[in-house]
Write a protein that holds these residues in place. Structure first.
Motif, PDB file in Angstrom:
ATOM      1  N   GLY A  10       0.825  -1.197   0.000  1.00  9.98           N
ATOM      2  CA  GLY A  10       0.000   0.000   0.000  1.00  9.98           C
ATOM      3  C   GLY A  10       0.856   1.241   0.000  1.00  9.98           C
ATOM      4  N   SER A  11       0.213   2.357   0.300  1.00  7.19           N
ATOM      5  CA  SER A  11       0.895   3.644   0.344  1.00  7.19           C
ATOM      6  C   SER A  11       0.973   4.125   1.779  1.00  7.19           C
ATOM      7  N   VAL A  12       2.114   4.692   2.133  1.00  4.94           N
ATOM      8  CA  VAL A  12       2.313   5.151   3.496  1.00  4.94           C
ATOM      9  C   VAL A  12       3.247   6.346   3.470  1.00  4.94           C
ATOM     10  N   GLN A  13       3.131   7.189   4.456  1.00  5.46           N
ATOM     11  CA  GLN A  13       4.033   8.322   4.553  1.00  5.46           C
ATOM     12  C   GLN A  13       5.349   7.887   5.177  1.00  5.46           C
ATOM     13  N   ALA A  14       6.379   8.640   4.878  1.00  5.43           N
ATOM     14  CA  ALA A  14       7.697   8.356   5.438  1.00  5.43           C
ATOM     15  C   ALA A  14       7.621   8.307   6.964  1.00  5.43           C
ATOM     16  N   GLY A  15       8.289   7.303   7.520  1.00  6.47           N
ATOM     17  CA  GLY A  15       8.241   7.095   8.963  1.00  6.47           C
ATOM     18  C   GLY A  15       7.174   6.116   9.401  1.00  6.47           C
ATOM     19  N   GLY A  16       6.284   5.773   8.483  1.00  3.76           N
ATOM     20  CA  GLY A  16       5.203   4.862   8.801  1.00  3.76           C
ATOM     21  C   GLY A  16       5.624   3.404   8.702  1.00  3.76           C
ATOM     22  N   SER A  17       4.648   2.522   8.882  1.00  7.28           N
ATOM     23  CA  SER A  17       4.903   1.077   8.897  1.00  7.28           C
ATOM     24  C   SER A  17       3.902   0.341   8.021  1.00  7.28           C
ATOM     25  N   LEU A  18       4.344  -0.765   7.497  1.00  3.26           N
ATOM     26  CA  LEU A  18       3.492  -1.705   6.763  1.00  3.26           C
ATOM     27  C   LEU A  18       3.963  -3.106   7.101  1.00  3.26           C
ATOM     28  N   THR A  19       3.050  -4.058   7.038  1.00  2.44           N
ATOM     29  CA  THR A  19       3.432  -5.456   7.194  1.00  2.44           C
ATOM     30  C   THR A  19       2.971  -6.236   5.974  1.00  2.44           C
ATOM     31  N   LEU A  20       3.904  -6.854   5.300  1.00  2.00           N
ATOM     32  CA  LEU A  20       3.614  -7.696   4.152  1.00  2.00           C
ATOM     33  C   LEU A  20       3.531  -9.143   4.611  1.00  2.00           C
ATOM     34  N   SER A  21       2.704  -9.908   3.912  1.00  2.32           N
ATOM     35  CA  SER A  21       2.611 -11.337   4.179  1.00  2.32           C
ATOM     36  C   SER A  21       2.804 -12.117   2.891  1.00  2.32           C
ATOM     37  N   ASN A  61      21.694  -4.623   4.450  1.00  2.55           N
ATOM     38  CA  ASN A  61      22.139  -3.529   5.315  1.00  2.55           C
ATOM     39  C   ASN A  61      21.155  -2.361   5.305  1.00  2.55           C
ATOM     40  N   SER A  62      20.517  -2.138   4.174  1.00  2.79           N
ATOM     41  CA  SER A  62      19.634  -0.981   4.027  1.00  2.79           C
ATOM     42  C   SER A  62      18.362  -1.090   4.871  1.00  2.79           C
ATOM     43  N   VAL A  63      18.022  -2.302   5.325  1.00  2.28           N
ATOM     44  CA  VAL A  63      16.781  -2.469   6.094  1.00  2.28           C
ATOM     45  C   VAL A  63      17.032  -2.974   7.506  1.00  2.28           C
ATOM     46  N   LYS A  64      18.255  -3.325   7.809  1.00  5.96           N
ATOM     47  CA  LYS A  64      18.571  -3.874   9.123  1.00  5.96           C
ATOM     48  C   LYS A  64      18.202  -2.868  10.217  1.00  5.96           C
ATOM     49  N   GLY A  65      17.506  -3.353  11.226  1.00 12.53           N
ATOM     50  CA  GLY A  65      17.060  -2.491  12.312  1.00 12.53           C
ATOM     51  C   GLY A  65      15.702  -1.859  12.072  1.00 12.53           C
ATOM     52  N   ARG A  66      15.214  -1.937  10.827  1.00 11.06           N
ATOM     53  CA  ARG A  66      13.896  -1.359  10.504  1.00 11.06           C
ATOM     54  C   ARG A  66      12.886  -2.431  10.095  1.00 11.06           C
ATOM     55  N   PHE A  67      13.343  -3.462   9.422  1.00  9.79           N
ATOM     56  CA  PHE A  67      12.455  -4.518   8.930  1.00  9.79           C
ATOM     57  C   PHE A  67      12.636  -5.763   9.798  1.00  9.79           C
ATOM     58  N   ILE A  68      11.536  -6.460  10.021  1.00  7.18           N
ATOM     59  CA  ILE A  68      11.565  -7.673  10.835  1.00  7.18           C
ATOM     60  C   ILE A  68      10.805  -8.782  10.116  1.00  7.18           C
ATOM     61  N   VAL A  69      11.453  -9.941   9.983  1.00  6.01           N
ATOM     62  CA  VAL A  69      10.824 -11.096   9.355  1.00  6.01           C
ATOM     63  C   VAL A  69      10.343 -12.053  10.437  1.00  6.01           C
ATOM     64  N   ARG A  75       0.552 -21.709   9.524  1.00  2.00           N
ATOM     65  CA  ARG A  75      -0.199 -21.050   8.453  1.00  2.00           C
ATOM     66  C   ARG A  75       0.603 -20.940   7.170  1.00  2.00           C
ATOM     67  N   GLN A  76       1.870 -21.345   7.229  1.00  2.00           N
ATOM     68  CA  GLN A  76       2.747 -21.291   6.055  1.00  2.00           C
ATOM     69  C   GLN A  76       2.784 -19.886   5.467  1.00  2.00           C
ATOM     70  N   THR A  77       3.001 -18.928   6.345  1.00  2.00           N
ATOM     71  CA  THR A  77       3.147 -17.543   5.904  1.00  2.00           C
ATOM     72  C   THR A  77       4.460 -16.982   6.417  1.00  2.00           C
ATOM     73  N   LEU A  78       4.984 -16.051   5.650  1.00  2.00           N
ATOM     74  CA  LEU A  78       6.181 -15.336   6.041  1.00  2.00           C
ATOM     75  C   LEU A  78       5.838 -13.855   6.034  1.00  2.00           C
ATOM     76  N   ASN A  79       6.014 -13.207   7.151  1.00  2.00           N
ATOM     77  CA  ASN A  79       5.656 -11.802   7.271  1.00  2.00           C
ATOM     78  C   ASN A  79       6.890 -10.922   7.233  1.00  2.00           C
ATOM     79  N   LEU A  80       6.731  -9.746   6.682  1.00  2.00           N
ATOM     80  CA  LEU A  80       7.798  -8.748   6.647  1.00  2.00           C
ATOM     81  C   LEU A  80       7.231  -7.468   7.240  1.00  2.00           C
ATOM     82  N   GLN A  81       7.607  -7.198   8.484  1.00  2.00           N
ATOM     83  CA  GLN A  81       7.166  -5.977   9.144  1.00  2.00           C
ATOM     84  C   GLN A  81       8.161  -4.877   8.811  1.00  2.00           C
ATOM     85  N   MET A  82       7.677  -3.819   8.219  1.00  2.00           N
ATOM     86  CA  MET A  82       8.538  -2.736   7.759  1.00  2.00           C
ATOM     87  C   MET A  82       8.229  -1.479   8.564  1.00  2.00           C
TER      88      MET A  82
END
Length: 127
Positions: A10-21, A61-69, A75-82
């Motif tokens: 989706g769309s989000v403003q800078a500083g915001g969060s999204l979680t992909l599955s 390196n560009s996402v370390k500390g900000r993104f969490i898998v 459920r056989q899902t892999l989530n990416l919290q950004m």
């Protein structure tokens, strides 16, 4: 045949969060390596994060500390919290998986030794 389906973009403003599955369709599918990739307009695809069969995580390196898998084996899902998203995180995000014999190349950026299955991607736009 295994299908991977991404969701949560989706769309989000800078500083915001999204979680992909990323959901795998096949019953009892067990990938030994699953990875998230992204491709921004005019740029090559790059690895974002990978997880191996033992649950070890590897990040670019560009996402370390900000993104969490995280992985939901049942459920056989892999989530990416950004978190703390930036405009340069804007890209199409893809989930990909290798078979039972695949393994992680930790990089960075991380990837899998084989990438047998791909999702169609989900758009993330950060403004």
């Amino acid at each position: 045949h295994v299908q991977l389906v991404e969701s949560g973009g989706g769309s989000v403003q800078a500083g915001g969060s999204l979680t992909l599955s990323c959901e795998a369709s096949a019953d009892r599918y067990r990938a030994n390596c699953i990875a998230w990739f992204r491709q921004a307009p005019g740029k090559e695809r790059e690895g974002v994060a990978s997880i191996d069969g033992g649950g070890h995580l590897y990040y670019a390196n560009s996402v370390k500390g900000r993104f969490i898998v995280s992985r939901d084996v049942v459920r056989q899902t892999l989530n990416l919290q950004m978190n703390d998203l930036r405009p340069d995180d804007t890209a199409i995000y893809y989930c990909a998986a290798g078979g039972k014999d695949s393994f992680v190349y930790p990089g960075p950026p991380p990837t899998c030794s084989t990438l047998d299955y791909w999702g169609k991607g989900t758009q993330v736009t950060v403004s």
